[in-house]
Design a protein around this motif. Structure first.
Motif, PDB file in Angstrom:
ATOM      1  N   UNK A   1      37.226  34.637  29.148  1.00  0.00           N
ATOM      2  CA  UNK A   1      38.430  34.649  28.953  1.00  0.00           C
ATOM      3  C   UNK A   1      39.021  35.495  29.616  1.00  0.00           C
ATOM      4  N   UNK A   2      39.984  35.967  29.936  1.00  0.00           N
ATOM      5  CA  UNK A   2      39.933  36.855  29.709  1.00  0.00           C
ATOM      6  C   UNK A   2      41.331  37.785  29.283  1.00  0.00           C
ATOM      7  N   UNK A   3      41.251  38.168  27.975  1.00  0.00           N
ATOM      8  CA  UNK A   3      41.643  37.976  26.408  1.00  0.00           C
ATOM      9  C   UNK A   3      42.934  38.921  26.499  1.00  0.00           C
ATOM     10  N   UNK A   4      42.998  40.306  27.492  1.00  0.00           N
ATOM     11  CA  UNK A   4      44.262  41.175  27.176  1.00  0.00           C
ATOM     12  C   UNK A   4      43.726  41.947  28.184  1.00  0.00           C
ATOM     13  N   UNK A   5      45.222  41.786  28.873  1.00  0.00           N
ATOM     14  CA  UNK A   5      45.666  43.440  29.855  1.00  0.00           C
ATOM     15  C   UNK A   5      45.863  44.240  29.850  1.00  0.00           C
ATOM     16  N   UNK A   6      45.533  45.794  29.798  1.00  0.00           N
ATOM     17  CA  UNK A   6      45.433  46.455  28.386  1.00  0.00           C
ATOM     18  C   UNK A   6      46.435  47.497  29.592  1.00  0.00           C
ATOM     19  N   UNK A   7      45.967  47.050  31.287  1.00  0.00           N
ATOM     20  CA  UNK A   7      46.767  48.101  31.886  1.00  0.00           C
ATOM     21  C   UNK A   7      46.691  47.986  32.975  1.00  0.00           C
ATOM     22  N   UNK A   8      47.734  48.088  33.902  1.00  0.00           N
ATOM     23  CA  UNK A   8      48.298  47.191  35.504  1.00  0.00           C
ATOM     24  C   UNK A   8      47.864  49.516  35.725  1.00  0.00           C
ATOM     25  N   UNK A   9      46.537  48.598  36.886  1.00  0.00           N
ATOM     26  CA  UNK A   9      46.383  50.581  38.120  1.00  0.00           C
ATOM     27  C   UNK A   9      46.654  50.287  39.223  1.00  0.00           C
ATOM     28  N   UNK A  10      47.217  51.673  40.269  1.00  0.00           N
ATOM     29  CA  UNK A  10      47.241  51.268  41.127  1.00  0.00           C
ATOM     30  C   UNK A  10      45.188  51.753  41.803  1.00  0.00           C
ATOM     31  N   UNK A  11      45.243  50.881  43.171  1.00  0.00           N
ATOM     32  CA  UNK A  11      43.428  50.934  43.263  1.00  0.00           C
ATOM     33  C   UNK A  11      43.085  51.936  43.916  1.00  0.00           C
ATOM     34  N   UNK A  12      44.145  52.602  44.485  1.00  0.00           N
ATOM     35  CA  UNK A  12      43.345  53.947  45.826  1.00  0.00           C
ATOM     36  C   UNK A  12      43.675  55.252  44.389  1.00  0.00           C
ATOM     37  N   UNK A  13      44.305  55.063  43.304  1.00  0.00           N
ATOM     38  CA  UNK A  13      44.395  56.612  42.785  1.00  0.00           C
ATOM     39  C   UNK A  13      43.647  56.086  41.563  1.00  0.00           C
ATOM     40  N   UNK A  14      43.529  54.519  40.818  1.00  0.00           N
ATOM     41  CA  UNK A  14      43.201  54.337  39.196  1.00  0.00           C
ATOM     42  C   UNK A  14      44.549  55.646  38.278  1.00  0.00           C
ATOM     43  N   UNK A  15      45.511  55.741  38.928  1.00  0.00           N
ATOM     44  CA  UNK A  15      46.499  55.719  38.088  1.00  0.00           C
ATOM     45  C   UNK A  15      47.377  54.774  37.455  1.00  0.00           C
ATOM     46  N   UNK A  16      47.866  55.064  36.581  1.00  0.00           N
ATOM     47  CA  UNK A  16      48.891  53.863  35.211  1.00  0.00           C
ATOM     48  C   UNK A  16      49.530  53.202  36.058  1.00  0.00           C
TER      49      UNK A  16
ATOM     50  N   UNK B   1      47.274  35.198  33.772  1.00  0.00           N
ATOM     51  CA  UNK B   1      48.191  35.283  32.616  1.00  0.00           C
ATOM     52  C   UNK B   1      46.699  35.683  31.223  1.00  0.00           C
ATOM     53  N   UNK B   2      47.002  36.702  30.328  1.00  0.00           N
ATOM     54  CA  UNK B   2      45.948  36.754  29.246  1.00  0.00           C
ATOM     55  C   UNK B   2      45.659  34.897  29.149  1.00  0.00           C
ATOM     56  N   UNK B   3      44.660  34.447  28.448  1.00  0.00           N
ATOM     57  CA  UNK B   3      43.752  33.390  28.526  1.00  0.00           C
ATOM     58  C   UNK B   3      42.725  32.494  29.487  1.00  0.00           C
ATOM     59  N   UNK B   4      43.403  32.991  31.055  1.00  0.00           N
ATOM     60  CA  UNK B   4      42.614  32.494  31.826  1.00  0.00           C
ATOM     61  C   UNK B   4      41.466  32.525  31.590  1.00  0.00           C
ATOM     62  N   UNK B   5      40.762  31.540  31.836  1.00  0.00           N
ATOM     63  CA  UNK B   5      38.755  31.442  31.420  1.00  0.00           C
ATOM     64  C   UNK B   5      38.589  31.144  32.961  1.00  0.00           C
ATOM     65  N   UNK B   6      38.118  31.786  34.028  1.00  0.00           N
ATOM     66  CA  UNK B   6      37.084  31.161  34.799  1.00  0.00           C
ATOM     67  C   UNK B   6      36.055  31.444  34.846  1.00  0.00           C
ATOM     68  N   UNK B   7      34.633  31.312  35.939  1.00  0.00           N
ATOM     69  CA  UNK B   7      33.586  31.340  35.693  1.00  0.00           C
ATOM     70  C   UNK B   7      33.576  32.806  35.767  1.00  0.00           C
ATOM     71  N   UNK B   8      32.568  33.806  35.085  1.00  0.00           N
ATOM     72  CA  UNK B   8      31.801  34.681  35.453  1.00  0.00           C
ATOM     73  C   UNK B   8      30.647  35.485  35.690  1.00  0.00           C
ATOM     74  N   UNK B   9      30.218  35.678  37.298  1.00  0.00           N
ATOM     75  CA  UNK B   9      28.908  36.016  37.558  1.00  0.00           C
ATOM     76  C   UNK B   9      28.297  37.491  37.495  1.00  0.00           C
ATOM     77  N   UNK B  10      27.095  37.240  37.099  1.00  0.00           N
ATOM     78  CA  UNK B  10      27.196  38.414  37.007  1.00  0.00           C
ATOM     79  C   UNK B  10      25.239  39.004  37.180  1.00  0.00           C
ATOM     80  N   UNK B  11      24.796  39.299  37.816  1.00  0.00           N
ATOM     81  CA  UNK B  11      23.603  39.827  38.493  1.00  0.00           C
ATOM     82  C   UNK B  11      23.112  37.957  38.559  1.00  0.00           C
TER      83      UNK B  11
END
Length: 464
Positions: free
Chosen positions: A381-396, A364-374
């Motif tokens: 923190x994942x502060x907002x969920x804007x939209x759920x999408x179809x991973x195959x098409x990218x459609x909302x 849920x929004x507010x979830x705070x895992x550890x982010x690994x980048x490079x």
């Protein structure tokens, strides 16, 4: 398809080991990572490869066999100990840290990264994958071991997913332990395991038509360097030959310099020596560069790779370099070096496309895992969920979802708890990928679509 993904992560290396390998090779250089489930024979396979190539002598192997016998495990670790040098690794019989070793094929000069398979050390595997150009996935053919590795929760599944999300597109699969009594070099068992792994790789977006499968035994050396006479039904290449089928990736040398720092050392007579891989652009002796998010400016005094001085490093080079005007306290793992007139981006918040790999319940929004980048890792923190999408098409498929569960893909806003150097995937794919980890496992992975809030140098200084 998970074509949207590709990630990078924290670096833990045995000090400068991968820089101390002398090389005068003029062949193209590739970083190769060896991955797979714990106890499937990765280190033994690598040790056998290096032994059969003549890089390890018979006397050394015999010494390792004697040491292994003293542990009560017989001589079963004599090849694995070529790279498993840590005391804990030898006592526990598993790979913990990354090990680096150079070798050559007919076509390429390789830096080989032997990665841990055990769940407790996946973050080290992620580190190695963030540097890799290509990979070997080792899967045991032994009955029972294969099934555990490829099912949900298995490290072969998680490693394959991470390789894909970290941008490692070139893959060879060693179906190992073909000598085991439960397998006995059986073509039927090989085909059965190959089908399981093929289904796994297809599900995470690999083009399996380009993946080479090789039946091997690291213990006996079958199809590692030498063709096996025990599997006449197999007419493909050995592992060594399969490595020459990889393609040298295009180097993004015309982009601005981006060099994530993986470690910083103090070398007597030299001074502060940061170590890292040039992801994009070029670095020349005499260049003025900036270290972000610190904002420290310095001049490149010298550059080395494999103990060889160089005047210029380009994308793909693993280097150590000395900076005039930058103190060791001003540079650390996870920082990024770039040109003064085009400094690396420091994000306060960014919009990203993520896919949830695994979570026991829901996010849920507010979830705070550890982010690994490079080479960076930071709580975010994942502060907002804007939209759920179809991973195959990218459609909302849903606006502002209240939660995300395993398998869901979404557009979200993420806010690191401290300044983080990260770039949009469109501009710098190498620095626009990330993974989210929690509870000892990879929760999600994604790419940066847009930096929505940036720090200026003044704001970074104030935050610090």
């Amino acid at each position: 398809m998970l074509v949207l993904l590709g990630v990078a992560i924290e670096i833990q290396i045995k000090p400068l080991l991968h820089l101390t390998c002398m090389s005068s090779s003029k062949k193209p250089h590739l970083n190769l990572i060896v991955t797979g489930h714990v106890d499937h024979g990765k280190s033994t396979l690598v040790g056998r490869l290096l032994f059969d190539l003549g890089l390890i002598d018979q006397r050394t192997i015999e010494e390792y066999a004697k040491e292994s016998e003293k542990t009560g495990k017989g001589d079963t670790f004599k090849f694995a100990w070529v790279l498993d040098r840590l005391k804990d690794e030898r006592e526990r019989g598993i790979t913990i840290d990354l090990a680096f070793q150079k070798f050559e094929t007919n076509k390429y000069f390789y830096t080989l990264i032997d990665a841990p398979g055990h769940r407790d050390f996946v973050k080290n595997m992620i580190t190695g994958a963030s540097e890799a150009d290509c990979a070997i996935l080792v899967v045991s053919a032994k009955k029972g071991e294969t099934e555990v590795a490829v099912e949900p929760g298995g490290q072969a599944r998680e490693h394959a997913f991470l390789l894909r999300t970290l941008g490692v597109g070139q893959l060879a699969v060693c179906i190992n332990k073909m000598d085991d009594s439960s397998v006995n070099y059986s073509k039927e068992r090989y085909e059965e395991v190959k089908a399981m792994v093929t289904n796994l790789l297809k599900s995470i977006g690999y083009n399996v038509a380009k993946v080479r499968f090789v039946p091997t035994s690291g213990w006996t050396g079958d199809n590692v360097v030498k063709k096996s006479d025990k599997m006449p039904w197999y007419d493909g290449p050995t592992l060594l030959q399969a490595l020459d089928e990889f393609v040298e990736p295009e180097k993004p040398v015309n982009k601005p310099l981006r060099l994530p720092i993986q470690d910083v050392y103090s070398i007597t007579g030299v001074g502060t020596v940061p170590v890292g891989r040039v992801e994009t652009g070029r670095m020349k002796v005499g260049d003025k560069v900036i270290v972000m998010p610190e904002g420290a400016v310095g001049e490149v005094r010298s550059i080395e790779t494999h103990h060889t001085p160089m005047q210029e490093a380009i994308a793909g080079d693993n280097i150590g370099f000395n900076l005039r005007g930058v103190d060791k306290k001003q540079i650390k793992r996870g920082d990024v070096v770039g040109p003064v007139d085009n400094p690396p981006t420091v994000a306060r918040e960014f919009k990203a496309r993520v896919i949830v790999i695994y979570h026991p319940t829901a996010i849920a929004p507010g979830y705070t895992p550890v982010l690994h980048a490079h080479t960076a890792q930071v709580a975010a923190t994942l502060v907002e969920f804007i939209s759920k999408i179809d991973p195959r098409t990218g459609n909302v498929v849903e606006q502002n979802p209240k939660f995300l569960k395993s398998g869901d893909s979404a557009i979200v806003k993420i806010r690191p708890v401290r300044p983080l150097c990260i770039e949009s995937f469109k501009e710098f794919p190498e620095l626009g990928r990330f993974a989210l980890r929690d509870m000892g496992t990879t929760i999600a992975a994604g790419i940066v679509e847009e930096i929505t809030e940036k720090y200026t140098l003044e704001k970074v200084a104030a935050k610090a």
